[in-house]
Scaffold this motif. Structure first.
Motif, PDB file in Angstrom:
ATOM      1  N   ILE A  54      -2.684  -6.824   1.310  1.00 35.15           N
ATOM      2  CA  ILE A  54      -1.303  -7.129   0.901  1.00 35.15           C
ATOM      3  C   ILE A  54      -0.777  -8.344   1.647  1.00 35.15           C
ATOM      4  O   ILE A  54      -0.157  -9.237   1.065  1.00 35.15           O
ATOM      5  N   ASP A  55      -1.046  -8.401   2.953  1.00 33.95           N
ATOM      6  CA  ASP A  55      -0.588  -9.550   3.746  1.00 33.95           C
ATOM      7  C   ASP A  55      -1.253 -10.842   3.276  1.00 33.95           C
ATOM      8  O   ASP A  55      -0.632 -11.906   3.234  1.00 33.95           O
ATOM      9  N   ARG A  56      -2.540 -10.747   2.909  1.00 36.64           N
ATOM     10  CA  ARG A  56      -3.262 -11.934   2.439  1.00 36.64           C
ATOM     11  C   ARG A  56      -2.682 -12.426   1.113  1.00 36.64           C
ATOM     12  O   ARG A  56      -2.471 -13.624   0.916  1.00 36.64           O
ATOM     13  N   ILE A  57      -2.424 -11.496   0.194  1.00 43.33           N
ATOM     14  CA  ILE A  57      -1.847 -11.862  -1.106  1.00 43.33           C
ATOM     15  C   ILE A  57      -0.452 -12.443  -0.916  1.00 43.33           C
ATOM     16  O   ILE A  57      -0.079 -13.424  -1.565  1.00 43.33           O
ATOM     17  N   GLU A  58       0.306 -11.848  -0.013  1.00 51.80           N
ATOM     18  CA  GLU A  58       1.657 -12.330   0.264  1.00 51.80           C
ATOM     19  C   GLU A  58       1.623 -13.780   0.755  1.00 51.80           C
ATOM     20  O   GLU A  58       2.394 -14.632   0.283  1.00 51.80           O
ATOM     21  N   LYS A  59       0.721 -14.067   1.674  1.00 49.90           N
ATOM     22  CA  LYS A  59       0.610 -15.428   2.208  1.00 49.90           C
ATOM     23  C   LYS A  59       0.131 -16.401   1.146  1.00 49.90           C
ATOM     24  O   LYS A  59       0.644 -17.524   1.023  1.00 49.90           O
ATOM     25  N   ALA A  60      -0.865 -15.973   0.341  1.00 50.65           N
ATOM     26  CA  ALA A  60      -1.420 -16.849  -0.689  1.00 50.65           C
ATOM     27  C   ALA A  60      -0.388 -17.235  -1.730  1.00 50.65           C
ATOM     28  O   ALA A  60      -0.450 -18.316  -2.317  1.00 50.65           O
ATOM     29  N   ASN A  61       0.580 -16.360  -1.965  1.00 52.76           N
ATOM     30  CA  ASN A  61       1.592 -16.611  -2.984  1.00 52.76           C
ATOM     31  C   ASN A  61       2.890 -17.178  -2.428  1.00 52.76           C
ATOM     32  O   ASN A  61       3.845 -17.392  -3.175  1.00 52.76           O
ATOM     33  N   GLY A  62       2.940 -17.412  -1.126  1.00 46.16           N
ATOM     34  CA  GLY A  62       4.138 -17.979  -0.529  1.00 46.16           C
ATOM     35  C   GLY A  62       5.292 -17.008  -0.421  1.00 46.16           C
ATOM     36  O   GLY A  62       6.458 -17.413  -0.430  1.00 46.16           O
ATOM     37  N   PHE A  63       4.989 -15.696  -0.300  1.00 40.64           N
ATOM     38  CA  PHE A  63       6.044 -14.689  -0.218  1.00 40.64           C
ATOM     39  C   PHE A  63       6.242 -14.142   1.190  1.00 40.64           C
ATOM     40  O   PHE A  63       6.851 -13.076   1.358  1.00 40.64           O
ATOM     41  N   GLU A  64       5.752 -14.836   2.195  1.00 43.19           N
ATOM     42  CA  GLU A  64       5.932 -14.365   3.571  1.00 43.19           C
ATOM     43  C   GLU A  64       7.414 -14.250   3.896  1.00 43.19           C
ATOM     44  O   GLU A  64       8.199 -15.157   3.660  1.00 43.19           O
ATOM     45  N   GLY A  65       7.788 -13.098   4.434  1.00 40.95           N
ATOM     46  CA  GLY A  65       9.179 -12.871   4.810  1.00 40.95           C
ATOM     47  C   GLY A  65      10.054 -12.356   3.685  1.00 40.95           C
ATOM     48  O   GLY A  65      11.221 -12.018   3.917  1.00 40.95           O
ATOM     49  N   GLN A  66       9.517 -12.308   2.463  1.00 42.81           N
ATOM     50  CA  GLN A  66      10.301 -11.809   1.339  1.00 42.81           C
ATOM     51  C   GLN A  66      10.356 -10.271   1.366  1.00 42.81           C
ATOM     52  O   GLN A  66       9.406  -9.623   1.784  1.00 42.81           O
ATOM     53  N   PRO A  67      11.477  -9.687   0.935  1.00 43.13           N
ATOM     54  CA  PRO A  67      11.571  -8.222   0.859  1.00 43.13           C
ATOM     55  C   PRO A  67      10.460  -7.670  -0.028  1.00 43.13           C
ATOM     56  O   PRO A  67      10.135  -8.254  -1.067  1.00 43.13           O
ATOM     57  N   ARG A  68       9.878  -6.533   0.387  1.00 43.45           N
ATOM     58  CA  ARG A  68       8.802  -5.965  -0.406  1.00 43.45           C
ATOM     59  C   ARG A  68       8.813  -4.436  -0.360  1.00 43.45           C
ATOM     60  O   ARG A  68       9.344  -3.833   0.578  1.00 43.45           O
ATOM     61  N   ILE A  69       8.207  -3.862  -1.381  1.00 43.80           N
ATOM     62  CA  ILE A  69       8.053  -2.410  -1.502  1.00 43.80           C
ATOM     63  C   ILE A  69       6.568  -2.115  -1.680  1.00 43.80           C
ATOM     64  O   ILE A  69       5.900  -2.765  -2.492  1.00 43.80           O
ATOM     65  N   VAL A  70       6.043  -1.147  -0.936  1.00 38.26           N
ATOM     66  CA  VAL A  70       4.646  -0.756  -1.043  1.00 38.26           C
ATOM     67  C   VAL A  70       4.580   0.744  -1.320  1.00 38.26           C
ATOM     68  O   VAL A  70       5.127   1.546  -0.558  1.00 38.26           O
ATOM     69  N   VAL A  71       3.931   1.097  -2.409  1.00 33.26           N
ATOM     70  CA  VAL A  71       3.788   2.509  -2.794  1.00 33.26           C
ATOM     71  C   VAL A  71       2.308   2.828  -2.970  1.00 33.26           C
ATOM     72  O   VAL A  71       1.574   2.068  -3.609  1.00 33.26           O
ATOM     73  N   PHE A  72       1.867   3.944  -2.396  1.00 30.95           N
ATOM     74  CA  PHE A  72       0.498   4.417  -2.570  1.00 30.95           C
ATOM     75  C   PHE A  72       0.458   5.565  -3.569  1.00 30.95           C
ATOM     76  O   PHE A  72       1.357   6.409  -3.602  1.00 30.95           O
ATOM     77  N   HIS A  73      -0.587   5.583  -4.367  1.00 29.27           N
ATOM     78  CA  HIS A  73      -0.856   6.699  -5.266  1.00 29.27           C
ATOM     79  C   HIS A  73      -2.241   7.234  -4.947  1.00 29.27           C
ATOM     80  O   HIS A  73      -3.141   6.454  -4.619  1.00 29.27           O
ATOM     81  N   GLU A  74      -2.418   8.533  -5.046  1.00 27.09           N
ATOM     82  CA  GLU A  74      -3.744   9.124  -4.897  1.00 27.09           C
ATOM     83  C   GLU A  74      -4.022  10.007  -6.099  1.00 27.09           C
ATOM     84  O   GLU A  74      -3.206  10.858  -6.446  1.00 27.09           O
ATOM     85  N   LYS A  75      -5.153   9.772  -6.750  1.00 28.55           N
ATOM     86  CA  LYS A  75      -5.547  10.544  -7.911  1.00 28.55           C
ATOM     87  C   LYS A  75      -6.988  10.953  -7.743  1.00 28.55           C
ATOM     88  O   LYS A  75      -7.869  10.102  -7.608  1.00 28.55           O
ATOM     89  N   GLU A  76      -7.224  12.260  -7.703  1.00 36.50           N
ATOM     90  CA  GLU A  76      -8.570  12.801  -7.515  1.00 36.50           C
ATOM     91  C   GLU A  76      -9.236  12.212  -6.278  1.00 36.50           C
ATOM     92  O   GLU A  76     -10.415  11.859  -6.292  1.00 36.50           O
ATOM     93  N   GLY A  77      -8.447  12.087  -5.212  1.00 34.23           N
ATOM     94  CA  GLY A  77      -8.974  11.605  -3.945  1.00 34.23           C
ATOM     95  C   GLY A  77      -9.104  10.098  -3.836  1.00 34.23           C
ATOM     96  O   GLY A  77      -9.523   9.584  -2.799  1.00 34.23           O
ATOM     97  N   ARG A  78      -8.762   9.377  -4.877  1.00 33.07           N
ATOM     98  CA  ARG A  78      -8.880   7.906  -4.862  1.00 33.07           C
ATOM     99  C   ARG A  78      -7.511   7.282  -4.641  1.00 33.07           C
ATOM    100  O   ARG A  78      -6.562   7.555  -5.362  1.00 33.07           O
ATOM    101  N   ARG A  79      -7.419   6.427  -3.623  1.00 26.68           N
ATOM    102  CA  ARG A  79      -6.149   5.810  -3.254  1.00 26.68           C
ATOM    103  C   ARG A  79      -6.025   4.420  -3.873  1.00 26.68           C
ATOM    104  O   ARG A  79      -6.958   3.634  -3.845  1.00 26.68           O
TER     105      ARG A  79
END
Length: 225
Positions: A54-79
């Protein structure tokens, strides 16, 4: 909900309403930038690896320091994860130019597959890596004079390795990009470019020789499969 940062709100719905409220003060019609992170089904990926991606994608897209939301989902043990950034710079009340950054997630995705040694979908391979056999004489001579960047060649070998399960697929993927699998005099399996440059497969892909042999078979045909 894994992370909500840069917002007054502490819940996902409140944070999204906050983004829309700030965007209302601009002309931006698409104030959200979202990315889904879906590792291969066969892999169990720790949270720290997701956070690094996530940090790498954020930097690559120029979104460093921008507000962000991170949500995890797990389905059948896969995150897997979903990430949402605000595209609005609240200090200047201007929007990030997403249109010039559309290929950045794909580049980040490809690098993640290479870093973790996952089998990479063929669609992520560089379509510009053309087979030099298809060059006309003028283009071939130009390529010959200028030479190819060794980093480009190594990246191509790594991509071919990432999309291949066996010797046949690996060899085919390399030949489509003007590289040839061969038996090195002292380095086991090697890739040979059309200029005659030799690259040791194990060294390029960061694997031990026995791991390369396990996938490709013995480099020396006299030793059997």
């Amino acid at each position: 909900m894994h992370e909500i940062s840069g917002f007054i709100a502490s819940d996902v719905l409140g944070a999204m309403k906050e983004i829309l409220a700030v965007a209302a003060g601009t002309r931006c019609k698409q104030p959200l930038f979202s990315v889904s992170l879906n590792p291969p089904e066969t892999e169990t990926v720790p949270v720290a690896a997701f956070e690094g991606a996530i940090d790498r994608i954020e930097k690559a897209n120029g979104f460093e320091g921008q507000p962000r939301i991170v949500v995890f989902h797990e389905k059948e043990g896969r995150r897997h994860a979903h990430v949402l950034w605000s595209c609005i710079d609240a200090a200047t009340m201007t929007a990030k130019a997403i249109t010039v950054l559309q290929d950045a997630p794909a580049r980040s995705s490809k690098q993640l597959y290479l870093d973790h040694g996952w089998r990479m979908p063929a669609g992520l391979m560089d379509s510009k890596a053309r087979d030099p056999k298809n060059f006309d004489l003028a283009k071939w001579q130009q390529a010959k004079r200028s030479g190819r960047d060794p980093r480009e060649v190594k990246g191509t070998i790594q991509e071919c390795w990432a999309v291949s399960d066996d010797r046949v697929l690996f060899s085919r993927a390399m030949e489509e990009r003007g590289l040839y699998l061969a038996n090195g005099d002292r380095r086991g399996h090697v890739a040979v470019t059309y200029e005659g440059e030799v690259h040791a497969i194990a060294r390029v892909v960061g694997k031990r020789a026995k791991e390369v042999t396990a996938r490709l078979g013995n480099a020396d045909p006299r030793q059997g499969p």
